[in-house]
Motif scaffolding. Structure first.
Motif, PDB file in Angstrom:
ATOM      1  N   LEU A  29      -3.255  -8.816  -6.890  1.00 42.98           N
ATOM      2  CA  LEU A  29      -1.681  -8.603  -6.774  1.00 42.98           C
ATOM      3  C   LEU A  29      -0.712  -7.571  -7.424  1.00 42.98           C
ATOM      4  CD1 LEU A  29       0.910 -10.428  -5.778  1.00 42.98           C
ATOM      5  CD2 LEU A  29       1.360 -10.920  -8.241  1.00 42.98           C
ATOM      6  N   VAL A  30      -0.317  -6.527  -6.454  1.00 43.25           N
ATOM      7  CA  VAL A  30       0.493  -5.469  -6.993  1.00 43.25           C
ATOM      8  C   VAL A  30       1.991  -6.037  -6.863  1.00 43.25           C
ATOM      9  CG1 VAL A  30       1.305  -3.214  -6.479  1.00 43.25           C
ATOM     10  CG2 VAL A  30      -1.558  -4.466  -6.838  1.00 43.25           C
ATOM     11  N   ILE A  31       2.820  -5.387  -7.464  1.00 42.55           N
ATOM     12  CA  ILE A  31       4.716  -5.745  -7.053  1.00 42.55           C
ATOM     13  C   ILE A  31       4.576  -4.748  -7.445  1.00 42.55           C
ATOM     14  CG2 ILE A  31       5.989  -6.861  -8.153  1.00 42.55           C
ATOM     15  CD1 ILE A  31       4.917  -9.196  -9.509  1.00 42.55           C
ATOM     16  N   ILE A  32       5.894  -3.843  -6.625  1.00 47.15           N
ATOM     17  CA  ILE A  32       6.648  -2.765  -6.544  1.00 47.15           C
ATOM     18  C   ILE A  32       8.074  -2.945  -6.360  1.00 47.15           C
ATOM     19  CG2 ILE A  32       7.189  -0.833  -5.217  1.00 47.15           C
ATOM     20  CD1 ILE A  32       4.024  -0.908  -4.155  1.00 47.15           C
ATOM     21  N   ASP A  33       8.837  -2.997  -7.586  1.00 42.17           N
ATOM     22  CA  ASP A  33      10.686  -3.292  -7.565  1.00 42.17           C
ATOM     23  C   ASP A  33      11.076  -1.727  -6.858  1.00 42.17           C
ATOM     24  OD1 ASP A  33      12.616  -5.187  -8.429  1.00 42.17           O
ATOM     25  OD2 ASP A  33      12.791  -4.080 -10.155  1.00 42.17           O
ATOM     26  N   ASP A  34      11.980  -1.946  -6.162  1.00 39.76           N
ATOM     27  CA  ASP A  34      13.210  -1.307  -6.056  1.00 39.76           C
ATOM     28  C   ASP A  34      12.807  -0.258  -5.222  1.00 39.76           C
ATOM     29  OD1 ASP A  34      15.178  -2.227  -7.784  1.00 39.76           O
ATOM     30  OD2 ASP A  34      14.795  -0.792  -8.586  1.00 39.76           O
ATOM     31  N   LEU A  35      12.079  -0.749  -4.213  1.00 41.05           N
ATOM     32  CA  LEU A  35      11.127  -0.171  -2.656  1.00 41.05           C
ATOM     33  C   LEU A  35      12.484   0.191  -1.869  1.00 41.05           C
ATOM     34  CD1 LEU A  35       8.722   0.671  -1.603  1.00 41.05           C
ATOM     35  CD2 LEU A  35       8.501  -1.386   0.455  1.00 41.05           C
ATOM     36  N   MET A  36      12.193   1.247  -1.897  1.00 38.81           N
ATOM     37  CA  MET A  36      13.278   2.174  -1.044  1.00 38.81           C
ATOM     38  C   MET A  36      14.129   2.563  -1.204  1.00 38.81           C
ATOM     39  SD  MET A  36      11.457   2.915   2.146  1.00 38.81           S
ATOM     40  CE  MET A  36       9.909   2.997   2.484  1.00 38.81           C
ATOM     41  N   TYR A  37      15.014   2.770  -2.126  1.00 37.54           N
ATOM     42  CA  TYR A  37      16.097   3.209  -3.282  1.00 37.54           C
ATOM     43  C   TYR A  37      16.533   4.423  -3.083  1.00 37.54           C
ATOM     44  CZ  TYR A  37      14.099   5.145  -6.956  1.00 37.54           C
ATOM     45  OH  TYR A  37      13.333   6.289  -8.276  1.00 37.54           O
ATOM     46  N   HIS A  50      -0.968   5.163   2.225  1.00 42.59           N
ATOM     47  CA  HIS A  50      -2.239   4.767   2.024  1.00 42.59           C
ATOM     48  C   HIS A  50      -2.549   4.463   0.339  1.00 42.59           C
ATOM     49  CE1 HIS A  50      -3.801   8.164   4.226  1.00 42.59           C
ATOM     50  NE2 HIS A  50      -3.558   8.706   3.889  1.00 42.59           N
ATOM     51  N   LEU A  51      -1.862   3.779  -0.273  1.00 42.27           N
ATOM     52  CA  LEU A  51      -1.464   2.948  -1.430  1.00 42.27           C
ATOM     53  C   LEU A  51      -1.840   1.800  -0.833  1.00 42.27           C
ATOM     54  CD1 LEU A  51      -1.956   2.255  -4.323  1.00 42.27           C
ATOM     55  CD2 LEU A  51       0.466   2.401  -4.567  1.00 42.27           C
ATOM     56  N   VAL A  52      -0.986   1.339   0.806  1.00 44.49           N
ATOM     57  CA  VAL A  52      -0.551   0.165   0.989  1.00 44.49           C
ATOM     58  C   VAL A  52      -1.881   0.443   2.147  1.00 44.49           C
ATOM     59  CG1 VAL A  52       0.895  -1.215   2.505  1.00 44.49           C
ATOM     60  CG2 VAL A  52       1.857  -0.041   1.168  1.00 44.49           C
ATOM     61  N   ASN A  53      -1.915   0.868   2.471  1.00 44.65           N
ATOM     62  CA  ASN A  53      -3.614   0.928   3.982  1.00 44.65           C
ATOM     63  C   ASN A  53      -4.816   0.301   2.623  1.00 44.65           C
ATOM     64  OD1 ASN A  53      -4.708   0.956   5.503  1.00 44.65           O
ATOM     65  ND2 ASN A  53      -5.729   2.956   5.063  1.00 44.65           N
ATOM     66  N   HIS A  54      -4.890   0.752   1.349  1.00 39.95           N
ATOM     67  CA  HIS A  54      -5.845   0.103   0.660  1.00 39.95           C
ATOM     68  C   HIS A  54      -5.988  -1.010   0.258  1.00 39.95           C
ATOM     69  CE1 HIS A  54      -8.737   0.459  -3.066  1.00 39.95           C
ATOM     70  NE2 HIS A  54      -7.308  -0.314  -3.811  1.00 39.95           N
ATOM     71  N   PHE A  55      -4.742  -1.861   0.176  1.00 45.92           N
ATOM     72  CA  PHE A  55      -4.182  -2.908  -0.295  1.00 45.92           C
ATOM     73  C   PHE A  55      -4.558  -4.125   0.321  1.00 45.92           C
ATOM     74  CE2 PHE A  55      -1.526  -1.305  -3.792  1.00 45.92           C
ATOM     75  CZ  PHE A  55      -2.285  -1.765  -5.006  1.00 45.92           C
ATOM     76  N   TYR A  56      -4.119  -3.326   1.845  1.00 43.02           N
ATOM     77  CA  TYR A  56      -4.512  -4.043   3.354  1.00 43.02           C
ATOM     78  C   TYR A  56      -5.925  -4.725   3.382  1.00 43.02           C
ATOM     79  CZ  TYR A  56      -4.653  -5.283   8.485  1.00 43.02           C
ATOM     80  OH  TYR A  56      -4.708  -6.087   9.662  1.00 43.02           O
ATOM     81  N   GLU A  57      -5.820  -6.579   3.161  1.00 47.68           N
ATOM     82  CA  GLU A  57      -6.711  -7.640   3.278  1.00 47.68           C
ATOM     83  C   GLU A  57      -7.008  -7.258   2.392  1.00 47.68           C
ATOM     84  OE1 GLU A  57      -9.225  -6.538   6.593  1.00 47.68           O
ATOM     85  OE2 GLU A  57      -8.012  -7.551   7.820  1.00 47.68           O
ATOM     86  N   ARG A  58      -7.171  -6.805   0.723  1.00 42.80           N
ATOM     87  CA  ARG A  58      -8.060  -6.743  -1.043  1.00 42.80           C
ATOM     88  C   ARG A  58      -7.339  -7.743  -1.857  1.00 42.80           C
ATOM     89  NH1 ARG A  58      -9.092  -0.454   0.427  1.00 42.80           N
ATOM     90  NH2 ARG A  58     -11.467  -0.769   1.560  1.00 42.80           N
ATOM     91  N   LEU A  86       4.182  -1.266   7.689  1.00 41.29           N
ATOM     92  CA  LEU A  86       5.235  -2.280   8.698  1.00 41.29           C
ATOM     93  C   LEU A  86       4.286  -3.109   8.714  1.00 41.29           C
ATOM     94  CD1 LEU A  86       8.938  -1.426   9.495  1.00 41.29           C
ATOM     95  CD2 LEU A  86       8.351  -3.066   7.253  1.00 41.29           C
ATOM     96  N   ASP A  87       2.989  -2.642   9.262  1.00 42.01           N
ATOM     97  CA  ASP A  87       2.583  -3.322  10.620  1.00 42.01           C
ATOM     98  C   ASP A  87       1.298  -3.984   9.436  1.00 42.01           C
ATOM     99  OD1 ASP A  87       3.056  -2.885  12.564  1.00 42.01           O
ATOM    100  OD2 ASP A  87       1.833  -1.208  13.578  1.00 42.01           O
ATOM    101  N   ARG A  88       0.842  -3.113   8.138  1.00 43.13           N
ATOM    102  CA  ARG A  88      -0.037  -3.746   7.282  1.00 43.13           C
ATOM    103  C   ARG A  88       0.700  -4.938   6.263  1.00 43.13           C
ATOM    104  NH1 ARG A  88      -1.608   0.419   9.394  1.00 43.13           N
ATOM    105  NH2 ARG A  88      -3.667   1.489   9.377  1.00 43.13           N
ATOM    106  N   LEU A  89       1.860  -4.612   6.106  1.00 40.27           N
ATOM    107  CA  LEU A  89       2.572  -5.656   5.353  1.00 40.27           C
ATOM    108  C   LEU A  89       2.737  -6.783   6.461  1.00 40.27           C
ATOM    109  CD1 LEU A  89       4.970  -3.564   3.324  1.00 40.27           C
ATOM    110  CD2 LEU A  89       3.158  -4.435   2.570  1.00 40.27           C
ATOM    111  N   ARG A  90       2.946  -6.618   7.418  1.00 42.11           N
ATOM    112  CA  ARG A  90       3.722  -8.384   8.171  1.00 42.11           C
ATOM    113  C   ARG A  90       2.501  -8.632   7.909  1.00 42.11           C
ATOM    114  NH1 ARG A  90       9.071  -5.661  11.334  1.00 42.11           N
ATOM    115  NH2 ARG A  90      10.128  -5.798  10.177  1.00 42.11           N
ATOM    116  N   ALA A  91       1.026  -8.608   8.549  1.00 40.46           N
ATOM    117  CA  ALA A  91      -0.095  -9.080   8.925  1.00 40.46           C
ATOM    118  C   ALA A  91      -0.231 -10.098   8.124  1.00 40.46           C
ATOM    119  CB  ALA A  91      -1.060  -7.792   9.009  1.00 40.46           C
TER     120      ALA A  91
END
Length: 91
Positions: A29-37, A50-58, A86-91
């Motif tokens: 589990l990864v928690i990222i706070d204040d995204l897009m501030y 690339h980081l989000v893509n790494h976490f996709y399905e893992r 967004l595609d990877r986060l919403r999947a």
């Protein structure tokens, strides 16, 4: 998020960053706070993708942001990267 972007940018040449990112990438589990501030340049957005893509399905990701996803394109500079994230986060 304020600490994550510099960590991603320095991973290639700082051993400390490499070790910290290895731990992050291995988490269930990864928690990222204040995204897009704050806006990201093209390189930062690409590294974050690339980081989000790494976490996709893992791993699970929890994000907090004061901006809705419809505003992320303005802060990530590249609409293609924004859509891919967004595609990877919403999947």
């Amino acid at each position: 998020m304020g600490e994550l972007v510099p960590l991603l940018k320095s991973e290639e040449y700082l051993r400390k960053s490499q070790l910290q990112l290895r731990r992050i990438r291995g988490a269930d589990l990864v928690i990222i706070d204040d995204l897009m501030y704050m806006a990201m340049d093209q390189n930062e957005a690409n590294l974050f993708f690339h980081l989000v893509n790494h976490f996709y399905e893992r791993s699970s990701i929890i994000l907090t942001s004061n901006k809705g996803p419809e505003k992320w394109g303005e802060l990530l500079v590249d609409q293609g990267i924004t859509t891919a994230i967004l595609d990877r986060l919403r999947a």
